[in-house]
Design a protein around this motif. Structure first.
Motif, PDB file in Angstrom:
ATOM      1  N   ILE A  11     -27.006 -61.411 -49.665  1.00 39.17           N
ATOM      2  CA  ILE A  11     -27.646 -60.585 -50.693  1.00 39.17           C
ATOM      3  C   ILE A  11     -28.291 -59.392 -50.011  1.00 39.17           C
ATOM      4  N   ARG A  12     -28.698 -58.438 -50.846  1.00 43.47           N
ATOM      5  CA  ARG A  12     -29.313 -57.244 -50.300  1.00 43.47           C
ATOM      6  C   ARG A  12     -30.762 -57.523 -49.950  1.00 43.47           C
ATOM      7  N   TYR A  13     -31.125 -57.296 -48.693  1.00 45.22           N
ATOM      8  CA  TYR A  13     -32.538 -57.268 -48.325  1.00 45.22           C
ATOM      9  C   TYR A  13     -32.907 -55.808 -48.079  1.00 45.22           C
ATOM     10  N   ARG A  14     -32.958 -55.383 -46.840  1.00 44.59           N
ATOM     11  CA  ARG A  14     -33.280 -53.974 -46.603  1.00 44.59           C
ATOM     12  C   ARG A  14     -32.023 -53.127 -46.539  1.00 44.59           C
ATOM     13  N   GLU A  15     -30.927 -53.784 -46.230  1.00 41.91           N
ATOM     14  CA  GLU A  15     -29.685 -53.016 -46.117  1.00 41.91           C
ATOM     15  C   GLU A  15     -28.644 -53.500 -47.111  1.00 41.91           C
ATOM     16  N   ASP A  16     -27.719 -52.616 -47.437  1.00 44.02           N
ATOM     17  CA  ASP A  16     -26.596 -53.009 -48.272  1.00 44.02           C
ATOM     18  C   ASP A  16     -25.760 -54.050 -47.554  1.00 44.02           C
ATOM     19  N   VAL A  17     -25.181 -54.946 -48.333  1.00 42.19           N
ATOM     20  CA  VAL A  17     -24.252 -55.933 -47.779  1.00 42.19           C
ATOM     21  C   VAL A  17     -22.940 -55.790 -48.552  1.00 42.19           C
ATOM     22  N   PRO A  18     -21.850 -56.306 -48.009  1.00 47.93           N
ATOM     23  CA  PRO A  18     -20.592 -56.235 -48.749  1.00 47.93           C
ATOM     24  C   PRO A  18     -20.729 -56.890 -50.123  1.00 47.93           C
ATOM     25  N   GLU A  19     -20.049 -56.345 -51.109  1.00 41.98           N
ATOM     26  CA  GLU A  19     -20.081 -56.911 -52.465  1.00 41.98           C
ATOM     27  C   GLU A  19     -19.400 -58.280 -52.487  1.00 41.98           C
ATOM     28  N   ILE A  20     -19.723 -59.069 -53.481  1.00 45.41           N
ATOM     29  CA  ILE A  20     -19.118 -60.396 -53.595  1.00 45.41           C
ATOM     30  C   ILE A  20     -17.596 -60.287 -53.769  1.00 45.41           C
ATOM     31  N   ASP A  21     -17.147 -59.204 -54.415  1.00 46.24           N
ATOM     32  CA  ASP A  21     -15.697 -59.030 -54.579  1.00 46.24           C
ATOM     33  C   ASP A  21     -14.980 -58.964 -53.228  1.00 46.24           C
ATOM     34  N   HIS A  22     -15.629 -58.361 -52.268  1.00 40.34           N
ATOM     35  CA  HIS A  22     -15.062 -58.259 -50.925  1.00 40.34           C
ATOM     36  C   HIS A  22     -14.822 -59.653 -50.340  1.00 40.34           C
ATOM     37  N   PHE A  23     -15.807 -60.522 -50.479  1.00 45.47           N
ATOM     38  CA  PHE A  23     -15.650 -61.889 -49.982  1.00 45.47           C
ATOM     39  C   PHE A  23     -14.609 -62.650 -50.802  1.00 45.47           C
ATOM     40  N   ALA A  24     -14.670 -62.463 -52.122  1.00 53.79           N
ATOM     41  CA  ALA A  24     -13.746 -63.179 -53.011  1.00 53.79           C
ATOM     42  C   ALA A  24     -12.302 -62.809 -52.692  1.00 53.79           C
ATOM     43  N   GLU A  25     -12.054 -61.530 -52.463  1.00 53.29           N
ATOM     44  CA  GLU A  25     -10.685 -61.104 -52.138  1.00 53.29           C
ATOM     45  C   GLU A  25     -10.225 -61.710 -50.825  1.00 53.29           C
ATOM     46  N   ALA A  26     -11.100 -61.685 -49.833  1.00 59.63           N
ATOM     47  CA  ALA A  26     -10.746 -62.251 -48.526  1.00 59.63           C
ATOM     48  C   ALA A  26     -10.454 -63.744 -48.664  1.00 59.63           C
ATOM     49  N   ILE A  27     -11.316 -64.426 -49.415  1.00 56.85           N
ATOM     50  CA  ILE A  27     -11.148 -65.875 -49.589  1.00 56.85           C
ATOM     51  C   ILE A  27      -9.854 -66.174 -50.342  1.00 56.85           C
ATOM     52  N   PHE A  28      -9.652 -65.475 -51.441  1.00 56.37           N
ATOM     53  CA  PHE A  28      -8.457 -65.758 -52.244  1.00 56.37           C
ATOM     54  C   PHE A  28      -7.186 -65.384 -51.474  1.00 56.37           C
ATOM     55  N   GLY A  29      -7.288 -64.309 -50.718  1.00 58.41           N
ATOM     56  CA  GLY A  29      -6.148 -63.909 -49.883  1.00 58.41           C
ATOM     57  C   GLY A  29      -5.807 -64.986 -48.868  1.00 58.41           C
ATOM     58  N   ALA A  30      -6.819 -65.495 -48.197  1.00 55.38           N
ATOM     59  CA  ALA A  30      -6.583 -66.524 -47.178  1.00 55.38           C
ATOM     60  C   ALA A  30      -6.071 -67.813 -47.821  1.00 55.38           C
ATOM     61  N   MET A  31      -6.629 -68.144 -48.955  1.00 56.42           N
ATOM     62  CA  MET A  31      -6.185 -69.369 -49.648  1.00 56.42           C
ATOM     63  C   MET A  31      -4.725 -69.239 -50.059  1.00 56.42           C
ATOM     64  N   THR A  32      -4.361 -68.074 -50.599  1.00 52.28           N
ATOM     65  CA  THR A  32      -2.981 -67.851 -51.025  1.00 52.28           C
ATOM     66  C   THR A  32      -2.039 -67.884 -49.830  1.00 52.28           C
ATOM     67  N   GLU A  33      -2.474 -67.235 -48.766  1.00 51.53           N
ATOM     68  CA  GLU A  33      -1.651 -67.210 -47.561  1.00 51.53           C
ATOM     69  C   GLU A  33      -1.350 -68.620 -47.059  1.00 51.53           C
ATOM     70  N   HIS A  34      -2.367 -69.468 -47.082  1.00 48.62           N
ATOM     71  CA  HIS A  34      -2.199 -70.777 -46.455  1.00 48.62           C
ATOM     72  C   HIS A  34      -1.716 -71.857 -47.413  1.00 48.62           C
ATOM     73  N   PHE A  35      -1.999 -71.699 -48.713  1.00 44.93           N
ATOM     74  CA  PHE A  35      -1.663 -72.778 -49.631  1.00 44.93           C
ATOM     75  C   PHE A  35      -0.616 -72.397 -50.673  1.00 44.93           C
ATOM     76  N   GLY A  36      -0.331 -71.090 -50.826  1.00 40.30           N
ATOM     77  CA  GLY A  36       0.673 -70.665 -51.782  1.00 40.30           C
ATOM     78  C   GLY A  36       0.389 -71.218 -53.171  1.00 40.30           C
ATOM     79  N   ASN A  37       1.372 -71.874 -53.724  1.00 43.06           N
ATOM     80  CA  ASN A  37       1.214 -72.413 -55.079  1.00 43.06           C
ATOM     81  C   ASN A  37       0.530 -73.774 -55.109  1.00 43.06           C
ATOM     82  N   ALA A  38       0.405 -74.400 -53.945  1.00 42.72           N
ATOM     83  CA  ALA A  38      -0.207 -75.733 -53.902  1.00 42.72           C
ATOM     84  C   ALA A  38      -1.706 -75.613 -53.638  1.00 42.72           C
ATOM     85  N   MET A  39      -2.348 -74.815 -54.497  1.00 37.09           N
ATOM     86  CA  MET A  39      -3.771 -74.518 -54.276  1.00 37.09           C
ATOM     87  C   MET A  39      -4.638 -75.751 -54.537  1.00 37.09           C
ATOM     88  N   PRO A  40      -5.473 -76.144 -53.577  1.00 31.90           N
ATOM     89  CA  PRO A  40      -6.387 -77.260 -53.834  1.00 31.90           C
ATOM     90  C   PRO A  40      -7.569 -76.822 -54.698  1.00 31.90           C
TER      91      PRO A  40
END
Lengths: 376, 376
Positions: free
Chosen positions: B218-247
């Motif tokens: 979260i933001r304290y004194r400085e800006d942090v990456p938006e949650i969308d940034h993390f969500a995209e990275a996470i979903f990208g990695a999940m798709t890369e590794h699990f394809g259609n067999a998403m847990p």
């Protein structure tokens, strides 16, 4: 381990985690300090453990009290302390707290800067005030230095200003740090205070009091010098510098009075090698840094541990608390050994935990209730 | 600053110190995370702030809950949570706590070693269990790594053992550390988890869940990456590794949900240069490390501060709490500037304090009462 506490735990089997304090031991420590240093008035540092049975006992013994807040002043008064026996010993006080204490009859306050002195002049007029000097904390296991205290030069100006503001410039204080192992720390500080007494006397202001603070060490895992050793060094330094013109001497022991009187009784929640092959096991207790053992931060205070099978074959452990917080580790670098067959569900005891444990405890971190306390 | 909280403070002038939390903001953050990462079920980390108004609101929104103790399980149940929506997410649990949760209907538990797994097999038979992996916390501002988690090799053995013990080997979890600034930390961890999924599948065990932990900053004194940034990275990695067999994907946000929804309203108790001539002033507040701001340890979490006169000429300050403890310093190395004419008695606000403040607070260190809380 204290036999009275051992018996209490055996007979009552109290739920863990809990703190058990032998109030007779508190009295014994108070008396021991009084005998070692009969020249000094003892102001018990309430913050070390403000439990009512301790305050009651100390009021009965004629102790004075060092309070860190209006709330602690109030606790002392509720236990029957004379307001004249209370020192408001925090250099940082809200105006509302100063007023409340003054209205309750408290007439002794510490300060270490002009802004605080001005508050006192306005809201506690005519009171005795003493200035806290900054001194070296080098041999203390729980140092206090950066945040408090002022220089000799500044204290000189401030004590003169206190007089001009209609306050009673009573004396000087210092704190050598908590769990201070070196008597020399007191000697050096006394010499510094004495030179300021002389300076101020030349400026027409005669101070009448030295507050030596606390810091007297207690036994954790290792022996520490006896209180007589500190008392002799202190009295020697006082005699050397003040001769027959001895000022009032105050001491503010906290840990020394209650530390060794307390035992934390705790349950082992988990023991696991966690896949390590070097023999180190992780032992998780039902109390940790946020359950009261805050002084294990940086592994500063290293409590002695007693199990039901001391002497059995043992091996190295890391010790941690029960919360999900990665910082809730008690000892990882300090070598601790516990029985090789230690198991989840066993109870063990942490000695020397009578001071600075019950109050540091969090309200409910990770949902855990505050530490239960038994005063026997 | 949050306008609802600003208005509340202006209108009610609540006594300091206090925490004010905008529960609508909690809802907004919950919804934002759900929108960013719709594939994941949200298990709110109750330890971040277990206040009833927060739990009530989240129950109403259909949130699941990550509980650190039986006491937190119980709080969730009292707020109306379905026991099936509760994960007992502490790797270290008393047998009595496992039993109580199991009897209350909780059927999901974490573990990271054989000893804990054996406790679960015995006292929570048939439950879904997941194993916590040790992963790198390098970019986290409040790292969690040393105390928890196990290796991939050990987790493999333990998941197979879980099946043999009659438990339901549901999945794997990791925690990248709290206030994690790097999305890569999630990507690396997901890759590691995925390889273990593959290994175990080859051994005849199909896992069905990944618990991604919390850590979203979260933001304290400085800006942090938006949650969308993390969500995209996470979903990208999940798709890369699990394809259609998403847990099943679980997340355990705490700070992200409540941190920015809270403000600590505090009074300046003392401002003093303390004899320094370099312009640095010490500012003492009526809340410190032992009044709830525990995450300022080592100056790890650096809260933003608002005064009534932001923009006025300012200068450097060190910030400390109101207790007699030398360790009760918030910021001494981190540069903070506050108005040059800041005075004792002024109120100021610490932003982003909705998480991990009310519960770390000590019961009464130095006599100070626990932090008052207002949920609006």
């Amino acid at each position: 381990m204290n036999p009275k506490i051992t018996r209490f735990i055996a007979e009552k089997n109290p739920a863990t985690p809990c703190l058990v304090v032998d109030v007779d031991e508190v009295e014994a420590r108070y008396r021991a300090l009084g005998q070692a240093l009969p020249q000094a008035r003892i102001y018990y540092a309430v913050k070390a453990n403000p439990a009512r049975p301790i305050l009651d006992r100390l009021v009965g013994l004629g102790s004075c009290f060092d309070a860190a807040s209006w709330e602690e002043v109030s606790l002392c008064l509720q236990a029957g302390a004379d307001p004249a026996a209370i020192s408001f010993g925090n250099t940082v006080k809200k105006v509302s707290a100063i007023r409340a204490a003054y209205e309750a009859g408290v007439r002794m306050f510490v300060f270490d800067c002009r802004e605080e002195l001005e508050k006192l002049a306005r809201h506690a007029p005519g009171s005795r005030v003493y200035c806290r000097l900054l001194v070296d904390n080098y041999a203390a296991e729980w140092p206090l230095s950066r945040k408090f205290g002022t220089t000799v030069e500044s204290a000189r100006d401030l004590m003169l200003a206190a007089r001009d503001m209609g306050l009673d410039p009573y004396g000087l204080s210092f704190h050598v740090g908590s769990q201070q192992l070196s008597a020399e720390a007191y000697e050096v500080a006394i010499a510094r205070v004495a030179s300021l007494f002389t300076d101020l006397s030349a400026a027409g202001l005669d101070l009448r009091m030295i507050n030596l603070g606390g810091g007297f060490p207690i036994r954790y895992r290792e022996d520490v010098p006896e209180i007589d050793h500190f008392a002799e060094a202190i009295f020697g330094a006082m005699t050397e510098h003040f001769g027959n013109a001895m000022p009032d001497m105050l001491v503010e022991p906290g840990r020394f009075i209650v530390g060794e009187a307390g035992v934390v009784h705790t349950e082992v929640v988990l023991v696991s090698a966690r896949g390590r092959t070097d023999g180190l096991r992780w032992v998780y207790l039902d109390i940790g840094r946020f359950g009261g053992l805050a002084e294990t931060e940086n592994e500063s205070i290293r409590y002695a541990i007693r199990t039901g099978r001391d002497g059995a074959p043992s091996g190295p452990v890391a010790l941690a608390g029960p919360t999900c917080d990665g910082a809730d580790i008690l000892y990882e670098k300090t070598r601790y050994d516990l029985p090789l067959d230690l198991e989840s569900g066993e109870v063990i005891d942490l000695l020397g935990t009578g001071a600075y444990v019950s109050t540091y405890c969090s309200t409910r971190f990770n949902g855990f209730a505050p530490l239960a306390e038994h005063y026997i």
